[in-house]
Write an enzyme that holds these catalytic residues in place. Structure first.
Site, PDB file in Angstrom:
ATOM      1  N   ASP A 210       0.837  -1.193   0.000  1.00 27.48           N
ATOM      2  CA  ASP A 210       0.000   0.000   0.000  1.00 27.48           C
ATOM      3  C   ASP A 210       0.883   1.258   0.000  1.00 27.48           C
ATOM      4  OD1 ASP A 210      -2.790   1.097   0.384  1.00 27.48           O
ATOM      5  OD2 ASP A 210      -1.853   1.930   2.181  1.00 27.48           O
ATOM      6  N   GLU A 278       1.790  -0.100  -4.833  1.00 26.36           N
ATOM      7  CA  GLU A 278       0.810   0.911  -5.249  1.00 26.36           C
ATOM      8  C   GLU A 278       1.497   2.273  -5.288  1.00 26.36           C
ATOM      9  OE1 GLU A 278      -3.429   2.837  -3.741  1.00 26.36           O
ATOM     10  OE2 GLU A 278      -1.861   2.275  -2.316  1.00 26.36           O
TER      11      GLU A 278
END
Length: 544
Positions: A210, A278
């Site tokens: 993330d 990401e």
């Protein structure tokens, strides 16, 4: 698949290259105990559906112990399961079942920040001299008591929160309850690498990382410059969010990040595991992808935002994206997605009819890179319209009604039509299941010729049947009006053309003899070296 098969599954260090990764949002996939919230046992139950699609791996969004202020992206224990999702034994069962079905398991690691209830932060905020005093980003106020700089939170307002005990501000790029870890502290890096090792030893095959570009903040805490108004439409935040008014030059994207990614890759390598990062940046996403995946010593893939934007992916935008990638990141390996748990489902975001949605699905499986499918995408699910009192997402609650948050793409998966919760739960689902979704359930589409589910299965089978689509070169990318054309070359030479518009257009094939393939995907036949593409038409051909 037996133990011998699982060892074969684990042996390929390049399994990720060209892989189809299916994202599971665990709260909304399958509830096994009737509490209205999806869980790990439910995931294990439904893994055969994912295997039947032809996916190579699953990515499971966070299931760690958490107060759930941001639905699991605020972690209070990296090495345990939140009771709402089950136990470590339930997770082990998911891994075993996935491997039996030939699926690899990737889990979502949220390393840039923790929950304010994580023991690390609880200790860090006690005073300025405890053993974890520097594990988070703390800073003195300005002389007038205001925050140390102008950095903004993605969730609105200042990225700094005042703490009375330390009489300092702490950094939070997201909610105030999500303090940012201080990656300039070596002990923090070591602790997080140990987290990765913990899950690798339990059998996971990789990680989705993330906000990979948020790990380090500028050590001098310099102000971010403003972003010119004409550039604000291309952003990772909704237009009503003042976050868009800055170029986030110092609050993220720091050069020190690359050395940490090298350390992370060194942890992955003994396990033949892979990571997809990401990239949360609208201005330099492709450049950051290049930096983060270059050299074979950092993450294998990055997950850019170019196809997650509000603007529909046109032939021109596709050609422009790949031209930029060729210029700044020729060797980078992207992981493309149209939808995920943070954006409006692309069926609604781009206003697609069924024919258009099928064409975009076929386009996705033909692109160079790996691909992510978001749960329900294979059913053609649109965004759900929710009332204000149905919202759970703090992001949507903050910016309602101009921005309705992320709940509309997070509603439960629909398995059957003749059940008010779509077969997701025997109880009241945490988010409502709406009637338009019920008619698109797995049961309603399974085995039905021409259904969206059948099209996705055919598209993934087509990708698997042509290795060049998974690992070959992509070149001669052109936009001819609304038509995007390109070649995929390797052991085969394929020509791909997609009419991404509502007008009929004639297109010439490259010189040579070409045979139509992909008729199961509606591929149109070329005659005399030319093909007439109907609206949303596709031509897939193989050089003889």
């Amino acid at each position: 698949m037996d133990i011998e098969g699982r060892s074969v599954l684990a042996a390929d260090p390049d399994w990720w290259r060209g892989a189809v990764i299916y994202q599971i949002y665990p709260r909304s996939y399958q509830d096994s105990n009737g509490d209205g919230i999806g869980d790990l046992a439910g995931i294990a139950q439904r893994l055969p559906h994912i295997a039947s699609l032809g996916a190579d791996a699953v990515w499971i969004s966070p299931f760690f112990t958490s107060p759930m202020k941001d639905f699991g992206y605020d972690v209070s224990d990296y090495c345990d399961i939140d009771p709402m999702f089950g136990t470590l034994a339930d997770f082990d069962a998911v891994v075993a079942r996935a491997h039996d079905l030939g699926l690899r398991v990737m889990i979502d690691l949220v390393l840039s920040h923790t929950s304010d209830q994580h023991p690390w932060f609880v200790e860090s905020r006690k005073d300025r001299s405890n053993p974890k005093a520097d594990w988070f980003v703390w800073a003195e106020p300005k002389p007038d008591g205001t925050p140390p700089n102008n950095w903004l939170s993605i969730f609105g307002g200042s990225a700094w929160a005042w703490d009375n005990r330390r009489e300092q501000y702490y950094l939070h790029n997201f909610l105030t309850s999500q303090p940012d870890l201080n990656f300039h502290c070596d002990a923090v890096q070591d602790a997080l690498l140990d987290v990765a090792r913990f899950w690798l030893k339990r059998g996971v095959d990789g990680f989705r990382l993330d906000t990979i570009n948020f790990y380090f903040a500028d050590k001098y805490l310099r102000d971010n410059p403003s972003l010119p108004k004409e550039l604000r439409n291309n952003s990772i935040a909704p237009s009503v969010n003042p976050y868009n008014h800055q170029l986030h030059l110092f609050s993220k994207n720091q050069p020190e990040n690359l050395e940490f990614l090298r350390k992370f890759r060194a942890v992955l390598n003994p396990y033949a595991a892979a990571a997809v990062g990401e990239v949360g940046d609208a201005q330099r996403g492709l450049e950051i992808m290049a930096e983060s995946t270059s050299g074979g010593d950092k993450v294998q893939m990055c997950y850019p935002f170019e196809m997650l934007q509000p603007t529909r992916l046109t032939a021109g935008l596709l050609a422009g994206t790949f031209a930029r990638m060729t210029a700044v990141a020729p060797d980078a390996w992207p992981c493309w997605a149209y939808s995920n748990h943070d954006v409006i489902r692309h069926i609604s975001r781009w206003g697609l009819n069924e024919a258009a949605a099928k064409t975009y699905a076929t386009l996705l499986v033909c692109l160079r890179g790996s691909i992510c499918l978001y749960q329900g995408e294979e059913l053609g699910l649109p965004e759900v319209e929710l009332a204000r009192d149905e919202l759970q997402d703090p992001y949507g609650i903050e910016f309602w009604p101009e921005f309705k948050g992320r709940d509309g793409c997070r509603t439960p998966m629909v398995w059957v039509t003749d059940n008010s919760s779509g077969g997701f739960s025997s109880g009241l689902p945490w988010l409502p299941v709406k009637a338009p979704h019920l008619t698109l359930s797995v049961a309603a589409q399974d085995g039905v010729a021409g259904s969206m589910l059948s099209h996705y299965r055919a598209a993934l089978a087509f990708r698997r049947a042509h290795e060049v689509l998974r690992s070959g070169e992509m070149h001669d990318i052109r936009a001819i009006g609304d038509v995007a054309t390109f070649r995929r070359s390797g052991e085969e030479d394929l020509f791909c053309a997609f009419n991404l518009g509502s007008n009929t257009i004639e297109v010439a094939l490259p010189t040579g003899n070409w045979t139509a393939i992909g008729t199961e995907l509606g591929s149109q036949t070329a005659e005399g070296g030319r093909v007439t593409l109907a609206p949303w038409g596709v031509c897939l051909a193989k050089r003889d």
